[in-house]
Design a protein around this motif. Structure first.
Motif, short mmCIF file in Angstrom:
data_model
loop_
_atom_site.label_atom_id
_atom_site.label_comp_id
_atom_site.label_asym_id
_atom_site.label_seq_id
_atom_site.Cartn_x
_atom_site.Cartn_y
_atom_site.Cartn_z
N VAL A 1 0.72 -1.37 -0.13
CA VAL A 1 0.20 -0.17 0.01
C VAL A 1 0.84 1.15 -0.05
O VAL A 1 0.45 2.45 -0.27
CB VAL A 1 -0.84 -0.02 1.02
N ASP A 2 2.30 1.30 0.53
CA ASP A 2 2.96 2.40 0.47
C ASP A 2 3.89 2.57 -0.90
O ASP A 2 4.70 3.30 -1.04
CB ASP A 2 3.82 2.42 1.69
N ARG A 3 3.33 1.92 -1.85
CA ARG A 3 4.06 1.96 -3.30
C ARG A 3 3.16 2.07 -4.39
O ARG A 3 1.98 1.97 -4.27
CB ARG A 3 4.85 0.39 -3.49
N GLN A 4 3.79 2.57 -5.20
CA GLN A 4 2.90 2.75 -6.65
C GLN A 4 2.93 1.79 -7.72
O GLN A 4 4.13 1.14 -7.80
CB GLN A 4 3.05 4.09 -7.15
N LEU A 5 2.03 1.38 -8.55
CA LEU A 5 2.10 0.50 -9.55
C LEU A 5 2.83 1.03 -10.68
O LEU A 5 2.74 2.20 -11.12
CB LEU A 5 0.61 0.04 -9.99
N ASP A 6 4.10 0.45 -11.12
CA ASP A 6 4.70 0.57 -12.14
C ASP A 6 4.05 -0.11 -13.36
O ASP A 6 3.90 -1.38 -13.50
CB ASP A 6 6.20 -0.15 -12.05
N LEU A 7 3.42 0.66 -14.16
CA LEU A 7 2.79 0.21 -15.37
C LEU A 7 3.37 -0.69 -16.44
O LEU A 7 2.79 -1.65 -16.91
CB LEU A 7 1.84 1.25 -16.08
N LYS A 8 4.63 -0.30 -16.90
CA LYS A 8 5.43 -1.18 -17.60
C LYS A 8 5.92 -2.65 -16.87
O LYS A 8 5.99 -3.50 -17.48
CB LYS A 8 6.60 -0.45 -18.03
N ALA A 9 6.37 -2.41 -15.67
CA ALA A 9 6.76 -3.70 -15.18
C ALA A 9 5.48 -4.52 -14.69
O ALA A 9 5.77 -5.74 -14.88
CB ALA A 9 7.26 -3.06 -13.50
N ALA A 10 4.32 -4.05 -14.38
CA ALA A 10 3.04 -4.94 -14.41
C ALA A 10 2.74 -5.41 -15.58
O ALA A 10 2.33 -6.40 -15.74
CB ALA A 10 1.76 -4.02 -13.99
N GLY A 11 2.92 -4.64 -16.92
CA GLY A 11 2.61 -5.25 -18.00
C GLY A 11 3.60 -6.31 -18.25
O GLY A 11 3.16 -7.49 -19.02
N ALA A 12 4.95 -6.13 -18.03
CA ALA A 12 5.87 -7.34 -18.32
C ALA A 12 5.43 -8.70 -17.33
O ALA A 12 5.70 -9.76 -17.79
CB ALA A 12 7.28 -6.86 -17.66
N GLY A 13 5.04 -8.45 -16.29
CA GLY A 13 4.44 -9.28 -15.22
C GLY A 13 3.28 -10.14 -15.90
O GLY A 13 3.22 -11.34 -15.59
N PHE A 14 2.67 -9.42 -16.76
CA PHE A 14 1.44 -10.12 -17.74
C PHE A 14 1.93 -10.62 -18.99
O PHE A 14 1.02 -11.22 -19.65
CB PHE A 14 0.17 -9.20 -17.75
N GLY A 15 3.10 -10.32 -19.60
CA GLY A 15 3.60 -10.71 -20.63
C GLY A 15 3.12 -9.59 -21.91
O GLY A 15 2.82 -10.24 -22.98
N VAL A 16 2.63 -8.36 -21.61
CA VAL A 16 2.22 -7.38 -22.47
C VAL A 16 2.96 -6.19 -22.26
O VAL A 16 3.96 -6.14 -21.21
CB VAL A 16 0.89 -7.10 -22.38
N LYS A 17 3.23 -5.20 -23.24
CA LYS A 17 3.91 -4.04 -23.21
C LYS A 17 3.75 -3.31 -21.82
O LYS A 17 4.91 -2.87 -21.27
CB LYS A 17 3.80 -3.17 -24.19
N ARG A 18 2.45 -2.98 -21.39
CA ARG A 18 2.12 -2.41 -20.29
C ARG A 18 0.57 -2.55 -19.98
O ARG A 18 0.20 -3.11 -20.85
CB ARG A 18 2.58 -0.67 -20.51
N VAL A 19 0.30 -1.87 -18.99
CA VAL A 19 -1.10 -2.14 -18.55
C VAL A 19 -1.55 -0.72 -18.20
O VAL A 19 -0.85 0.21 -17.98
CB VAL A 19 -1.49 -2.82 -17.12
#
Length: 170
Positions: free
Chosen positions: A79-97
């Motif tokens: 909760v004390d962090r922000q979502l990194d949209l590109k890193a999250a995308g990589a986690g899902f196997g896409v460019k970004r979310v």
């Protein structure tokens, strides 16, 4: 951890509690008085529960189409962090979310924003858990309503959700 499959004490069990109970996973329910004026539901939970914010995890629903995928995904991060949209995308196997519209997230999960649990969702979706979770013996996630969190082992959460682990926060 408390008793296996303990139900909530303020009414019926949420879908998240039902999912944990059915799976036979040990968890501890934690209730606290939620302040509707709180600026951050997650930081409020950490403070009310008396635990470091890095152990309390928020659930954010994301749109995979933003990076060439299809449908929705679920991210779980401190909760004390922000979502990194590109890193999250990589986690899902896409460019970004992109973050999903709150109304779409509520419809897809069956929970209200601020109480979205990664467990017991209305529809299945791929999940990515921030890898920092493994640095703790237990973490806290929403139990399916504001003012209610569930404490469980991060490895149990990974198994139940068939989640991927990735560094998705900054």
């Amino acid at each position: 951890m408390a008793r296996r499959g303990e139900a909530t004490t303020t009414g019926g069990a949420t879908p998240a509690v039902v999912a944990l109970t059915r799976a036979g996973v040990s968890f501890t329910p934690h209730h606290y008085d939620h302040d509707p004026a709180a600026e951050s539901f997650g930081l409020e939970a950490a403070e009310e529960l008396g635990v470091e914010p890095g152990r309390v995890f928020k659930t954010l629903v994301v749109d995979l189409a933003a990076g060439g995928g299809r449908g929705l995904g679920v991210t779980i991060l401190p909760v004390d962090r922000q979502l990194d949209l590109k890193a999250a995308g990589a986690g899902f196997g896409v460019k970004r979310v992109a973050l999903a519209d709150p109304l779409v997230a509520e419809r897809a999960t069956g929970y209200v924003v601020g109480g979205i649990s990664p467990l017991g969702r209305r529809t299945a979706a791929p999940s990515v858990l921030d890898d920092s979770a493994l640095g703790h013996p237990s973490i806290f996630v929403s139990g399916g309503r504001r003012g209610f969190d569930l404490e469980l082992a991060p490895t149990d959460l990974v198994t139940l959700l068939d989640a991927r682990l990735a560094p998705i926060s900054r």
